[in-house]
Design a protein around this motif. Structure first.
Motif, PDB file in Angstrom:
ATOM      1  N   TRP A  76       0.804  -1.223   0.000  1.00  0.00           N
ATOM      2  CA  TRP A  76       0.000   0.000   0.000  1.00  0.00           C
ATOM      3  C   TRP A  76       0.838   1.273   0.000  1.00  0.00           C
ATOM      4  O   TRP A  76       0.405   2.325  -0.485  1.00  0.00           O
ATOM      5  N   ALA A  77       2.054   1.217   0.527  1.00  0.00           N
ATOM      6  CA  ALA A  77       2.869   2.437   0.643  1.00  0.00           C
ATOM      7  C   ALA A  77       3.710   2.711  -0.602  1.00  0.00           C
ATOM      8  O   ALA A  77       4.357   3.761  -0.677  1.00  0.00           O
ATOM      9  N   ILE A  78       3.712   1.792  -1.572  1.00  0.00           N
ATOM     10  CA  ILE A  78       4.598   1.953  -2.737  1.00  0.00           C
ATOM     11  C   ILE A  78       4.332   3.247  -3.509  1.00  0.00           C
ATOM     12  O   ILE A  78       5.280   3.957  -3.865  1.00  0.00           O
ATOM     13  N   PRO A  79       3.078   3.619  -3.791  1.00  0.00           N
ATOM     14  CA  PRO A  79       2.862   4.829  -4.606  1.00  0.00           C
ATOM     15  C   PRO A  79       2.822   6.131  -3.814  1.00  0.00           C
ATOM     16  O   PRO A  79       2.296   7.136  -4.297  1.00  0.00           O
ATOM     17  N   THR A  80       3.383   6.154  -2.599  1.00  0.00           N
ATOM     18  CA  THR A  80       3.225   7.339  -1.747  1.00  0.00           C
ATOM     19  C   THR A  80       4.364   8.345  -1.859  1.00  0.00           C
ATOM     20  O   THR A  80       4.212   9.489  -1.413  1.00  0.00           O
ATOM     21  N   ALA A  81       5.526   7.965  -2.398  1.00  0.00           N
ATOM     22  CA  ALA A  81       6.699   8.849  -2.346  1.00  0.00           C
ATOM     23  C   ALA A  81       7.017   9.456  -3.705  1.00  0.00           C
ATOM     24  O   ALA A  81       6.902   8.803  -4.739  1.00  0.00           O
ATOM     25  N   THR A  82       7.415  10.720  -3.693  1.00  0.00           N
ATOM     26  CA  THR A  82       7.841  11.424  -4.902  1.00  0.00           C
ATOM     27  C   THR A  82       9.354  11.342  -5.031  1.00  0.00           C
ATOM     28  O   THR A  82      10.068  11.559  -4.053  1.00  0.00           O
ATOM     29  N   ASP A  83       9.843  11.036  -6.227  1.00  0.00           N
ATOM     30  CA  ASP A  83      11.282  11.017  -6.454  1.00  0.00           C
ATOM     31  C   ASP A  83      11.713  12.394  -6.942  1.00  0.00           C
ATOM     32  O   ASP A  83      11.495  12.761  -8.094  1.00  0.00           O
ATOM     33  N   ILE A  84      12.320  13.173  -6.041  1.00  0.00           N
ATOM     34  CA  ILE A  84      12.633  14.561  -6.368  1.00  0.00           C
ATOM     35  C   ILE A  84      13.676  14.656  -7.477  1.00  0.00           C
ATOM     36  O   ILE A  84      13.581  15.535  -8.354  1.00  0.00           O
ATOM     37  N   ALA A  85      14.662  13.760  -7.513  1.00  0.00           N
ATOM     38  CA  ALA A  85      15.692  13.833  -8.552  1.00  0.00           C
ATOM     39  C   ALA A  85      15.090  13.575  -9.930  1.00  0.00           C
ATOM     40  O   ALA A  85      15.378  14.283 -10.903  1.00  0.00           O
ATOM     41  N   PHE A  86      14.246  12.556 -10.021  1.00  0.00           N
ATOM     42  CA  PHE A  86      13.577  12.210 -11.273  1.00  0.00           C
ATOM     43  C   PHE A  86      12.669  13.367 -11.713  1.00  0.00           C
ATOM     44  O   PHE A  86      12.670  13.791 -12.874  1.00  0.00           O
ATOM     45  N   ALA A  87      11.887  13.910 -10.767  1.00  0.00           N
ATOM     46  CA  ALA A  87      10.960  14.998 -11.089  1.00  0.00           C
ATOM     47  C   ALA A  87      11.710  16.241 -11.555  1.00  0.00           C
ATOM     48  O   ALA A  87      11.290  16.920 -12.504  1.00  0.00           O
ATOM     49  N   LEU A  88      12.824  16.551 -10.909  1.00  0.00           N
ATOM     50  CA  LEU A  88      13.584  17.742 -11.295  1.00  0.00           C
ATOM     51  C   LEU A  88      14.292  17.554 -12.626  1.00  0.00           C
ATOM     52  O   LEU A  88      14.537  18.528 -13.343  1.00  0.00           O
ATOM     53  N   ALA A  89      14.630  16.313 -12.955  1.00  0.00           N
ATOM     54  CA  ALA A  89      15.205  16.062 -14.273  1.00  0.00           C
ATOM     55  C   ALA A  89      14.187  16.390 -15.357  1.00  0.00           C
ATOM     56  O   ALA A  89      14.531  16.945 -16.416  1.00  0.00           O
ATOM     57  N   VAL A  90      12.911  16.080 -15.101  1.00  0.00           N
ATOM     58  CA  VAL A  90      11.853  16.443 -16.041  1.00  0.00           C
ATOM     59  C   VAL A  90      11.685  17.963 -16.086  1.00  0.00           C
ATOM     60  O   VAL A  90      11.567  18.569 -17.157  1.00  0.00           O
ATOM     61  N   LEU A  91      11.690  18.601 -14.912  1.00  0.00           N
ATOM     62  CA  LEU A  91      11.550  20.053 -14.857  1.00  0.00           C
ATOM     63  C   LEU A  91      12.667  20.771 -15.602  1.00  0.00           C
ATOM     64  O   LEU A  91      12.452  21.823 -16.209  1.00  0.00           O
ATOM     65  N   ALA A  92      13.877  20.210 -15.555  1.00  0.00           N
ATOM     66  CA  ALA A  92      15.006  20.840 -16.232  1.00  0.00           C
ATOM     67  C   ALA A  92      14.775  20.934 -17.731  1.00  0.00           C
ATOM     68  O   ALA A  92      15.296  21.830 -18.398  1.00  0.00           O
ATOM     69  N   VAL A  93      13.981  20.012 -18.252  1.00  0.00           N
ATOM     70  CA  VAL A  93      13.713  19.990 -19.683  1.00  0.00           C
ATOM     71  C   VAL A  93      12.492  20.832 -20.030  1.00  0.00           C
ATOM     72  O   VAL A  93      12.506  21.620 -20.986  1.00  0.00           O
ATOM     73  N   VAL A  94      11.429  20.710 -19.243  1.00  0.00           N
ATOM     74  CA  VAL A  94      10.150  21.337 -19.641  1.00  0.00           C
ATOM     75  C   VAL A  94       9.764  22.535 -18.788  1.00  0.00           C
ATOM     76  O   VAL A  94       8.866  23.288 -19.171  1.00  0.00           O
ATOM     77  N   GLY A  95      10.406  22.734 -17.639  1.00  0.00           N
ATOM     78  CA  GLY A  95       9.976  23.809 -16.750  1.00  0.00           C
ATOM     79  C   GLY A  95      11.118  24.659 -16.243  1.00  0.00           C
ATOM     80  O   GLY A  95      11.156  25.011 -15.061  1.00  0.00           O
ATOM     81  N   ARG A  96      12.028  25.021 -17.135  1.00  0.00           N
ATOM     82  CA  ARG A  96      13.206  25.778 -16.715  1.00  0.00           C
ATOM     83  C   ARG A  96      12.844  27.138 -16.116  1.00  0.00           C
ATOM     84  O   ARG A  96      13.607  27.700 -15.332  1.00  0.00           O
ATOM     85  N   PHE A  97      11.693  27.698 -16.492  1.00  0.00           N
ATOM     86  CA  PHE A  97      11.311  29.021 -16.016  1.00  0.00           C
ATOM     87  C   PHE A  97      10.245  28.960 -14.924  1.00  0.00           C
ATOM     88  O   PHE A  97       9.630  29.975 -14.606  1.00  0.00           O
ATOM     89  N   LEU A  98      10.025  27.773 -14.365  1.00  0.00           N
ATOM     90  CA  LEU A  98       9.026  27.630 -13.311  1.00  0.00           C
ATOM     91  C   LEU A  98       9.355  28.575 -12.161  1.00  0.00           C
ATOM     92  O   LEU A  98      10.506  28.639 -11.722  1.00  0.00           O
ATOM     93  N   PRO A  99       8.374  29.342 -11.656  1.00  0.00           N
ATOM     94  CA  PRO A  99       8.642  30.291 -10.566  1.00  0.00           C
ATOM     95  C   PRO A  99       9.248  29.618  -9.350  1.00  0.00           C
ATOM     96  O   PRO A  99       8.954  28.461  -9.041  1.00  0.00           O
ATOM     97  N   THR A 100      10.081  30.384  -8.637  1.00  0.00           N
ATOM     98  CA  THR A 100      10.796  29.835  -7.484  1.00  0.00           C
ATOM     99  C   THR A 100       9.840  29.304  -6.425  1.00  0.00           C
ATOM    100  O   THR A 100      10.108  28.272  -5.807  1.00  0.00           O
TER     101      THR A 100
END
Length: 437
Positions: free
Chosen positions: A145-169
């Motif tokens: 039950w706990a498997i889908p509960t955590a966010t992988d910040i490194a993976f998510a930020l790798a996506v942001l680096a490509v598509v959300g470079r100007f995302l507000p601070t």
């Protein structure tokens, strides 16, 4: 993103310049780590599905370490129990710094990401249980039950680096804090619900090196030859107690002072050792520990399209994908909306709920901690563990694609906000937007 008067509560309003600069430094390091994580995962998947897959499994099964101390562990176990302790040490440092000396020491700012993190844990877990309870093996499947509960910040930020470079601070800070908090919630879940046996004597013994470590860091002792053996002893005794050894990383982090003098209070007292350790350990965590764990854990033999279809029709896998892709955004959005209703706060005038939805979907990228919990729930190398890996990778990929679509649509708005937040007409090194009353 405009500043508002203190009497007008706003969600995701601009914070301080010091905080914005610190978050930018953190995100740069995590983005590189995310790229390395993806490389490690891809290499593992290719190797595990190649004619040389036996060599990959043999590598994971190599045992090293002192048998007399019950630490003759496989390389895969060292990656999960040892290297991830470094990851959680850095996460613990970041969380403590944020709440002691960062902008989130203000309760009104901390409430949003903390509530969102809890929502992003509760709803995915609930949806997973709804899916698996209707299966024939509900009791067995329910362990995940706990498997889908955590966010992988490194993976998510790798996506942001490509598509959300100007995302507000402010949105970046929200995502980072949310991910750190739900990682800490995940480690609490691991300690409480995934401890198979508990040996009280090593657990009590662990408190001795932990207390000495705490005493030394409070006296600003930095000598690695003193601190490293104490940290290792804390980790080893935690491992021997039956509680997952990564918990030791969080406990060690929480002992490190953020400011020099507690009596002085606040960040004005000067930095403690937390900043020093974070600068030293973050590159090791993002660049070494997490990518190696990804390489050791992500390799799963899919068995072609038929094998992929078989894995994804398993109720365990269905529950994980739904939890990540549907549960995460619903939980985060609902919690954020409830905070806004309870505090009578509106979104900052430059943003809309679509922006929150994009980040909430991006938070459905689960990898590192999700794979770890999958191994603890079903046993490393089991058929269910293989299905967990396929589901986590699938759910994370779907979440990344959906978030990309939403954030791309808002890119023009983010560029406009970025221009406002980076103008420095007086050339003093601080953008003018952060100097406005």
């Amino acid at each position: 993103m405009g500043n508002t008067s203190p009497g007008t509560p706003r969600l995701f309003s601009r914070g301080s310049w010091d905080e914005a600069r610190r978050i930018a430094d953190i995100l740069r390091g995590e983005t590189v780590g995310g790229a390395l994580l993806l490389v490690g995962a891809v290499v593992a998947m290719i190797w595990a599905n190649s004619p040389w897959s036996g060599a990959y499994e043999a590598l994971r099964a190599i045992r090293i370490g002192p048998a007399a101390l019950h630490l003759d562990l496989t390389l895969a176990t060292w990656a999960a129990d040892g290297l991830l302790a470094i990851f959680f040490f850095v996460a613990g440092l970041e969380l403590k710094r944020e709440f002691v000396a960062g902008d989130l020491r203000q309760v009104r700012r901390a409430a949003v990401p903390v509530a969102a993190a809890f929502g992003g844990v509760i709803v995915p877990a609930g949806l997973y249980l709804l899916v698996t309870l209707s299966s024939d093996a509900a009791d067995y499947a329910g362990k995940g039950w706990a498997i889908p509960t955590a966010t992988d910040i490194a993976f998510a930020l790798a996506v942001l680096a490509v598509v959300g470079r100007f995302l507000p601070t402010a949105l970046r800070t929200f995502l980072l804090t949310l991910a750190v908090v739900d990682d800490l919630l995940a480690i609490a879940i691991i300690a409480l619900f995934y401890t198979a046996h508990l040996s009280l004597l090593p657990l009590l013994g662990m408190l001795v090196p932990l207390a000495i470590f705490a005493l030394l860091v409070r006296r600003r002792v930095r000598a690695w030859w003193l601190l490293l053996p104490l940290a290792t002893a804390t980790w080893a005794l935690m491992h021997a107690s039956g509680v997952h050894a990564t918990v030791a990383g969080v406990l060690l982090a929480f002992t490190v002072p953020v400011v020099r003098s507690e009596r002085a209070g606040g960040p004005g007292a000067g930095p403690g050792l937390a900043e020093h350790f974070e600068h030293r350990m973050r590159p090791i965590s993002a660049g070494v520990a997490v990518p190696i764990f990804a390489f050791m854990s992500a390799g799963v033999a899919i068995g072609g399209l038929s094998g992929l279809a078989s894995a994804l029709t398993d109720p365990i896998a269905v529950g994980i994908v739904i939890g990540l892709v549907v549960g995460k955004p619903i939980g985060i959005m609902a919690a954020t909306w409830l905070v806004s209703r309870f505090t009578h706060a509106d979104l900052d005038e430059s943003l809309s709920w679509v922006d929150v939805a994009g980040l909430a979907i991006l938070a459905g990228i689960g990898f590192t901690v999700s794979l770890l919990i999958g191994e603890l729930a079903f046993g490393a190398g089991s058929e269910s563990d293989a299905h967990v890996k396929v589901a986590v990778l699938t759910g994370s990929l779907v979440a990344a694609l959906l978030a990309t679509l939403i954030l791309r649509m808002r890119n023009r708005t983010y560029r406009r906000i970025h221009e406002v937040e980076t103008v420095d007409r007086d050339g003093d090194g601080i953008p003018d937007a952060y100097q406005q009353p």
